[in-house]
Design a protein around this motif. Structure first.
Motif, PDB file in Angstrom:
ATOM      1  N   THR A   9       0.865  -1.175   0.000  1.00 13.98           N
ATOM      2  CA  THR A   9       0.000   0.000   0.000  1.00 13.98           C
ATOM      3  C   THR A   9       0.901   1.224   0.000  1.00 13.98           C
ATOM      4  O   THR A   9       1.975   1.221   0.605  1.00 13.98           O
ATOM      5  N   ALA A  10       0.457   2.251  -0.707  1.00 10.64           N
ATOM      6  CA  ALA A  10       1.318   3.418  -0.879  1.00 10.64           C
ATOM      7  C   ALA A  10       0.492   4.638  -1.246  1.00 10.64           C
ATOM      8  O   ALA A  10      -0.714   4.550  -1.471  1.00 10.64           O
ATOM      9  N   LYS A  11       1.172   5.761  -1.299  1.00  8.25           N
ATOM     10  CA  LYS A  11       0.603   7.017  -1.772  1.00  8.25           C
ATOM     11  C   LYS A  11       1.430   7.483  -2.971  1.00  8.25           C
ATOM     12  O   LYS A  11       2.656   7.426  -2.941  1.00  8.25           O
ATOM     13  N   VAL A  12       0.740   7.936  -3.987  1.00  3.02           N
ATOM     14  CA  VAL A  12       1.406   8.542  -5.132  1.00  3.02           C
ATOM     15  C   VAL A  12       1.481  10.039  -4.847  1.00  3.02           C
ATOM     16  O   VAL A  12       0.491  10.655  -4.467  1.00  3.02           O
ATOM     17  N   VAL A  13       2.659  10.612  -4.999  1.00  8.16           N
ATOM     18  CA  VAL A  13       2.892  12.029  -4.737  1.00  8.16           C
ATOM     19  C   VAL A  13       3.273  12.692  -6.052  1.00  8.16           C
ATOM     20  O   VAL A  13       4.139  12.191  -6.776  1.00  8.16           O
ATOM     21  N   ARG A  14       2.625  13.804  -6.367  1.00  2.19           N
ATOM     22  CA  ARG A  14       2.898  14.510  -7.625  1.00  2.19           C
ATOM     23  C   ARG A  14       3.784  15.726  -7.387  1.00  2.19           C
ATOM     24  O   ARG A  14       3.543  16.501  -6.484  1.00  2.19           O
ATOM     25  N   TYR A  15       4.812  15.825  -8.200  1.00  2.00           N
ATOM     26  CA  TYR A  15       5.709  16.979  -8.229  1.00  2.00           C
ATOM     27  C   TYR A  15       5.680  17.539  -9.637  1.00  2.00           C
ATOM     28  O   TYR A  15       6.168  16.884 -10.560  1.00  2.00           O
ATOM     29  N   ASP A  16       5.091  18.698  -9.821  1.00  2.00           N
ATOM     30  CA  ASP A  16       5.141  19.381 -11.108  1.00  2.00           C
ATOM     31  C   ASP A  16       4.705  18.464 -12.260  1.00  2.00           C
ATOM     32  O   ASP A  16       5.313  18.447 -13.319  1.00  2.00           O
ATOM     33  N   GLY A  17       3.660  17.653 -12.011  1.00  2.00           N
ATOM     34  CA  GLY A  17       3.129  16.764 -13.034  1.00  2.00           C
ATOM     35  C   GLY A  17       3.821  15.414 -13.121  1.00  2.00           C
ATOM     36  O   GLY A  17       3.464  14.580 -13.946  1.00  2.00           O
TER      37      GLY A  17
END
Length: 193
Positions: A84-92
């Motif tokens: 299980t995880a979280k996706v983190v967005r940086y500048d797309g």
């Protein structure tokens, strides 16, 4: 005077509103708190010991969610183990913060598979083992069952997954994934000294 000050403020905001034409949350009426929250995840931070930008091993997801936009994800390692995880967005662009096994949401490792992210030496997804060797010197293979990985001196807790059927990949093997974990979890083994 008030009209002139207001016009200057509008011009200043327009000039500083961003590098691209896409509206940011602050442009769409979001509060300044929301703009500050998302603002910490703009740009493309460097891959280094302990994490990527604000996505740090041992940080909690709740703490990360105060500064970055995240969404849930799950995947399998192919051995029947669900992650299980979280996706983190940086500048797309995206990185993954894995929280499997943590009841408190502590990030156990960070996975990078997007070529937009690099180490300070310019190594990232698509780089070769030869590029790693040029940037860091000694390259040490990791004993993995289904995936081949290498470590380098100077980046404790960072492993580079490479496309290779050989447990000691050649200099032409390409980096396909980067794993960042707590330094020392490799039983204290050092690469090249």
């Amino acid at each position: 005077m008030r009209t002139t000050a207001r016009a200057l403020a509008v011009l200043a905001l327009a000039a500083c509103s961003g590098r691209d034409a896409a509206p940011r949350p602050a442009d769409s009426g979001a509060s300044t708190t929301a703009a500050a929250k998302i603002g910490a995840c703009w740009g493309r931070p460097l891959i280094g010991e302990g994490g990527v930008g604000t996505v740090r091993v041992s940080r909690t997801i709740a703490d990360l969610a105060r500064t970055c936009v995240t969404h849930d994800t799950a995947f399998s390692l192919g051995e029947g183990l669900a992650e299980t995880a979280k996706v983190v967005r940086y500048d797309g662009h995206e990185i993954v913060a894995v929280i499997t096994g943590s009841r408190t949401g502590v990030i156990s490792r960070v996975i990078v598979s997007d070529s937009a992210f690099h180490t300070a030496a310019g190594v990232g997804i698509g780089s070769t083992v030869g590029d790693l060797r040029k940037a860091y010197g000694t390259v040490c293979p990791l004993g993995r069952e289904e995936r081949v990985g290498v470590r380098v001196r100077g980046l404790a807790g960072v492993s580079f997954g490479v496309r290779s059927s050989d447990p000691t990949p050649s200099d032409t093997a390409h980096v396909s994934e980067i794993w960042i974990y707590e330094p020392g979890l490799d039983a204290g083994a050092r690469c090249g000294g």
